[in-house]
Design a protein around this motif. Structure first.
Motif, PDB file in Angstrom:
ATOM      1  N   PRO A 167       0.849  -1.247  -0.041  1.00  0.00           N
ATOM      2  CA  PRO A 167      -0.125  -0.192   0.025  1.00  0.00           C
ATOM      3  C   PRO A 167       0.740   1.318  -0.003  1.00  0.00           C
ATOM      4  CG  PRO A 167      -0.186  -1.081   2.058  1.00  0.00           C
ATOM      5  CD  PRO A 167       0.595  -2.235   1.110  1.00  0.00           C
ATOM      6  N   VAL A 168       0.292   2.473  -0.256  1.00  0.00           N
ATOM      7  CA  VAL A 168       0.941   3.626  -0.413  1.00  0.00           C
ATOM      8  C   VAL A 168       1.248   3.891   0.902  1.00  0.00           C
ATOM      9  CG1 VAL A 168       0.782   6.034  -0.622  1.00  0.00           C
ATOM     10  CG2 VAL A 168      -0.336   4.516  -2.390  1.00  0.00           C
ATOM     11  N   GLN A 169       2.770   4.385   1.122  1.00  0.00           N
ATOM     12  CA  GLN A 169       3.184   4.606   2.602  1.00  0.00           C
ATOM     13  C   GLN A 169       3.195   6.253   2.757  1.00  0.00           C
ATOM     14  OE1 GLN A 169       4.241   1.675   4.561  1.00  0.00           O
ATOM     15  NE2 GLN A 169       3.338   1.037   2.757  1.00  0.00           N
ATOM     16  N   PRO A 170       2.513   6.427   4.142  1.00  0.00           N
ATOM     17  CA  PRO A 170       2.686   7.806   4.548  1.00  0.00           C
ATOM     18  C   PRO A 170       4.079   8.643   4.373  1.00  0.00           C
ATOM     19  CG  PRO A 170       2.504   6.643   6.405  1.00  0.00           C
ATOM     20  CD  PRO A 170       2.533   5.410   5.284  1.00  0.00           C
ATOM     21  N   GLY A 171       3.771   9.861   3.843  1.00  0.00           N
ATOM     22  CA  GLY A 171       5.293  10.554   4.001  1.00  0.00           C
ATOM     23  C   GLY A 171       5.356  11.479   2.683  1.00  0.00           C
ATOM     24  N   ARG A 172       6.598  12.100   2.341  1.00  0.00           N
ATOM     25  CA  ARG A 172       6.682  13.062   1.208  1.00  0.00           C
ATOM     26  C   ARG A 172       7.074  12.262  -0.050  1.00  0.00           C
ATOM     27  NH1 ARG A 172      12.017  15.116   1.023  1.00  0.00           N
ATOM     28  NH2 ARG A 172      11.279  16.801  -0.170  1.00  0.00           N
ATOM     29  N   ILE A 173       7.457  10.914   0.284  1.00  0.00           N
ATOM     30  CA  ILE A 173       7.852  10.016  -0.889  1.00  0.00           C
ATOM     31  C   ILE A 173       6.676   9.047  -1.470  1.00  0.00           C
ATOM     32  CG2 ILE A 173       9.481   8.287  -1.643  1.00  0.00           C
ATOM     33  CD1 ILE A 173      11.274   9.314   0.622  1.00  0.00           C
ATOM     34  N   LEU A 174       6.429   9.028  -2.591  1.00  0.00           N
ATOM     35  CA  LEU A 174       5.343   8.263  -2.942  1.00  0.00           C
ATOM     36  C   LEU A 174       6.076   6.610  -3.122  1.00  0.00           C
ATOM     37  CD1 LEU A 174       2.489   7.624  -4.060  1.00  0.00           C
ATOM     38  CD2 LEU A 174       3.467   8.215  -6.465  1.00  0.00           C
ATOM     39  N   ARG A 175       5.649   5.930  -2.019  1.00  0.00           N
ATOM     40  CA  ARG A 175       6.261   4.581  -2.082  1.00  0.00           C
ATOM     41  C   ARG A 175       5.171   3.383  -1.944  1.00  0.00           C
ATOM     42  NH1 ARG A 175       9.858   5.438   2.384  1.00  0.00           N
ATOM     43  NH2 ARG A 175      11.631   5.546   0.607  1.00  0.00           N
ATOM     44  N   ALA A 176       5.122   2.877  -2.954  1.00  0.00           N
ATOM     45  CA  ALA A 176       4.032   1.905  -2.952  1.00  0.00           C
ATOM     46  C   ALA A 176       4.509   0.773  -4.086  1.00  0.00           C
ATOM     47  CB  ALA A 176       2.697   2.362  -3.368  1.00  0.00           C
ATOM     48  N   GLY A 177       3.693  -0.326  -4.095  1.00  0.00           N
ATOM     49  CA  GLY A 177       3.530  -1.554  -5.168  1.00  0.00           C
ATOM     50  C   GLY A 177       2.994  -0.917  -6.515  1.00  0.00           C
ATOM     51  N   ARG A 178       3.444  -1.518  -7.489  1.00  0.00           N
ATOM     52  CA  ARG A 178       2.843  -1.264  -8.700  1.00  0.00           C
ATOM     53  C   ARG A 178       1.390  -1.536  -9.004  1.00  0.00           C
ATOM     54  NH1 ARG A 178       5.540  -6.239 -10.417  1.00  0.00           N
ATOM     55  NH2 ARG A 178       3.812  -7.959 -10.980  1.00  0.00           N
ATOM     56  N   ASN A 179       0.657  -2.418  -8.279  1.00  0.00           N
ATOM     57  CA  ASN A 179      -0.694  -2.663  -8.435  1.00  0.00           C
ATOM     58  C   ASN A 179      -1.350  -1.687  -7.884  1.00  0.00           C
ATOM     59  OD1 ASN A 179      -0.340  -5.015 -10.194  1.00  0.00           O
ATOM     60  ND2 ASN A 179      -0.401  -6.524  -8.072  1.00  0.00           N
ATOM     61  N   VAL A 180      -1.019  -1.190  -6.584  1.00  0.00           N
ATOM     62  CA  VAL A 180      -1.625  -0.349  -5.859  1.00  0.00           C
ATOM     63  C   VAL A 180      -1.464   1.183  -6.411  1.00  0.00           C
ATOM     64  CG1 VAL A 180      -1.685   1.092  -3.771  1.00  0.00           C
ATOM     65  CG2 VAL A 180      -1.392  -1.298  -3.690  1.00  0.00           C
ATOM     66  N   LEU A 181      -0.481   1.461  -7.204  1.00  0.00           N
ATOM     67  CA  LEU A 181       0.058   2.565  -7.819  1.00  0.00           C
ATOM     68  C   LEU A 181      -0.922   2.644  -9.075  1.00  0.00           C
ATOM     69  CD1 LEU A 181       3.774   2.907  -7.429  1.00  0.00           C
ATOM     70  CD2 LEU A 181       1.914   4.387  -6.664  1.00  0.00           C
ATOM     71  N   ILE A 182      -1.248   1.608  -9.938  1.00  0.00           N
ATOM     72  CA  ILE A 182      -1.919   1.533 -11.062  1.00  0.00           C
ATOM     73  C   ILE A 182      -3.038   2.088 -10.914  1.00  0.00           C
ATOM     74  CG2 ILE A 182      -3.008   0.095 -12.592  1.00  0.00           C
ATOM     75  CD1 ILE A 182      -0.613  -1.538 -12.790  1.00  0.00           C
ATOM     76  N   GLU A 183      -4.057   1.642  -9.574  1.00  0.00           N
ATOM     77  CA  GLU A 183      -5.250   2.008  -9.173  1.00  0.00           C
ATOM     78  C   GLU A 183      -5.271   3.471  -8.941  1.00  0.00           C
ATOM     79  OE1 GLU A 183      -7.995   0.194  -9.946  1.00  0.00           O
ATOM     80  OE2 GLU A 183      -6.468  -1.134 -10.871  1.00  0.00           O
ATOM     81  N   LEU A 184      -4.047   3.819  -8.092  1.00  0.00           N
ATOM     82  CA  LEU A 184      -4.077   5.289  -7.542  1.00  0.00           C
ATOM     83  C   LEU A 184      -4.173   6.244  -8.826  1.00  0.00           C
ATOM     84  CD1 LEU A 184      -3.547   7.489  -5.405  1.00  0.00           C
ATOM     85  CD2 LEU A 184      -1.127   6.972  -5.945  1.00  0.00           C
ATOM     86  N   TRP A 185      -3.271   5.872  -9.747  1.00  0.00           N
ATOM     87  CA  TRP A 185      -3.334   6.743 -11.172  1.00  0.00           C
ATOM     88  C   TRP A 185      -4.432   6.572 -11.866  1.00  0.00           C
ATOM     89  CZ3 TRP A 185       2.431   4.638 -11.112  1.00  0.00           C
ATOM     90  CH2 TRP A 185       3.321   5.280 -10.360  1.00  0.00           C
ATOM     91  N   LYS A 186      -5.290   5.709 -12.001  1.00  0.00           N
ATOM     92  CA  LYS A 186      -6.294   5.499 -12.869  1.00  0.00           C
ATOM     93  C   LYS A 186      -7.237   6.596 -11.997  1.00  0.00           C
ATOM     94  CE  LYS A 186      -6.391   0.838 -14.690  1.00  0.00           C
ATOM     95  NZ  LYS A 186      -6.854  -0.416 -14.666  1.00  0.00           N
ATOM     96  N   ARG A 187      -7.347   6.508 -10.618  1.00  0.00           N
ATOM     97  CA  ARG A 187      -8.180   7.527 -10.046  1.00  0.00           C
ATOM     98  C   ARG A 187      -7.559   8.866 -10.323  1.00  0.00           C
ATOM     99  NH1 ARG A 187      -7.611   3.841  -5.963  1.00  0.00           N
ATOM    100  NH2 ARG A 187      -6.421   5.144  -4.492  1.00  0.00           N
ATOM    101  N   GLN A 188      -6.574   9.382 -10.570  1.00  0.00           N
ATOM    102  CA  GLN A 188      -6.013  10.533 -10.511  1.00  0.00           C
ATOM    103  C   GLN A 188      -6.094  10.974 -12.193  1.00  0.00           C
ATOM    104  OE1 GLN A 188      -1.784  10.827  -9.284  1.00  0.00           O
ATOM    105  NE2 GLN A 188      -2.398  10.921  -7.095  1.00  0.00           N
ATOM    106  N   GLU A 189      -6.037   9.950 -13.198  1.00  0.00           N
ATOM    107  CA  GLU A 189      -6.600  10.415 -14.219  1.00  0.00           C
ATOM    108  C   GLU A 189      -7.759  10.728 -14.460  1.00  0.00           C
ATOM    109  OE1 GLU A 189      -5.228   8.065 -18.418  1.00  0.00           O
ATOM    110  OE2 GLU A 189      -6.876   6.873 -17.110  1.00  0.00           O
TER     111      GLU A 189
END
Length: 336
Positions: free
Chosen positions: A267-289
């Motif tokens: 999962p996305v880790q708290p903090g100023r660095i975007l740190r997560a695994g690819r599957n979680v990031l794909i869903e995050l970036w789809k929402r941001q799109e």
């Protein structure tokens, strides 16, 4: 879920621009990298080993852009010197070793540079890249640099506007007349050469550069900001959409420190660095799109894995969801 962002088209000039149209398209998210394409979590600067191979890898994988920062000095208070090399010189070098990827600046610190020299450098780089250039401009965030240039830090926002307008005038008009507050005057007796490959060089603002969102929405071709909290993206893009108002679609993108975890479901880790695994990031970036984000620029400094490995993983698993657009072929102006 439908996007809250307008789905209007780019202006005809920008729609035909090879570099800009590869990175920005309404309703579509693309990815790029903030140079250097190297992991260096424990040092202020990179080694720049294999930097050509990394740029070519990103190019061949189909990523949209490489962004070059303007950091003239090492300030220990900031602990990061970017890609070390001057961004305009480095952009010219990358023109010779890449084929498709857009090269952008993020961004040229306008108050610390002569705007007419910046204009000359920008059009030269644009010619070398065949139109694969986007100029990002900024005021910089390091007050310690301003005394070295003999420039008042408090004047930076006004200087930025003055330089921005002068650069646009010199690169877009022939034999221009233009007066400035902080710089010189063009009296139609001289003309800047070369001119851009296309009608003009797309210019975006990095951060907010001391300007209102309304000014940026009216005068620039987009904005690339910094986001440390992904949950706030929808609010930020909504404010940007309102600021653009009658100016129509202007893209919003952001840059972020990035660390791709080996666990694809981390999962996305708290903090100023975007740190997560690819599957979680794909869903995050789809929402941001859907929320209107047009581009994400990933900064490898805190990355714990080798940049080559990360580029490969993103290219194989993430990029198919967010492909870069094929750039249109645009005839060049006669080079002078």
């Amino acid at each position: 879920m439908s996007s809250i962002f307008p789905t209007g088209e780019l202006s005809p000039q920008l729609k035909l621009h090879p570099g800009y149209s590869r990175v920005f398209e309404p309703g579509h998210l693309t990815f790029g990298f903030i140079a250097p394409l190297e992991s260096y979590p424990d040092t202020p600067g990179p080694t720049l080993q294999h930097h050509v191979a990394m740029a070519q890898k990103a190019d061949e994988a189909g990523f949209a852009a490489i962004w070059l920062r303007d950091v003239p000095f090492w300030d220990p208070n900031f602990g990061d010197v970017g890609q070390i090399l001057d961004p305009m010189i480095y952009a010219g070098y990358l023109a010779a070793v890449t084929r498709h990827i857009t090269i952008g600046t993020a961004g040229i610190v306008l108050p610390l540079r002569d705007p007419l020299i910046v204009a000359k450098q920008a059009t030269s780089v644009d010619q070398l890249l065949g139109g694969r250039f986007i100029m990002g401009v900024a005021t910089g965030d390091r007050p310690t640099e301003y005394p070295a240039f003999g420039i008042d830090f408090d004047s930076r926002a006004a200087r930025f506007r003055d330089a921005f307008t002068l650069i646009r005038t010199a690169t877009e008009q022939s034999w221009p007349r233009h007066s400035t507050q902080f710089y010189g005057e063009l009296d139609a007796s001289i003309d800047l050469v070369p001119k851009p490959v296309g009608a003009r060089i797309p210019t975006i603002v990095i951060g907010q550069s001391g300007q209102s969102l309304e000014w940026i929405g009216e005068n620039a071709d987009g904005i690339l900001s910094y986001i440390s909290k992904p949950a706030l993206v929808a609010q930020v893009t909504e404010r940007w959409r309102i600021a653009c108002g009658a100016n129509g679609y202007k893209p919003y993108g952001y840059g972020t420190l990035f660390d791709l975890d080996r666990d694809p479901d981390c999962p996305v880790q708290p903090g100023r660095i975007l740190r997560a695994g690819r599957n979680v990031l794909i869903e995050l970036w789809k929402r941001q799109e859907e929320d209107g984000v047009g581009h994400v620029a990933l900064h490898f400094k805190p990355q714990r894995r080798h940049a080559s490995e990360v580029i490969d993983e993103l290219g194989e698993y993430v990029l198919p969801h967010f492909p870069s657009r094929a750039a249109p072929v645009q005839p060049s102006r006669t080079r002078t």
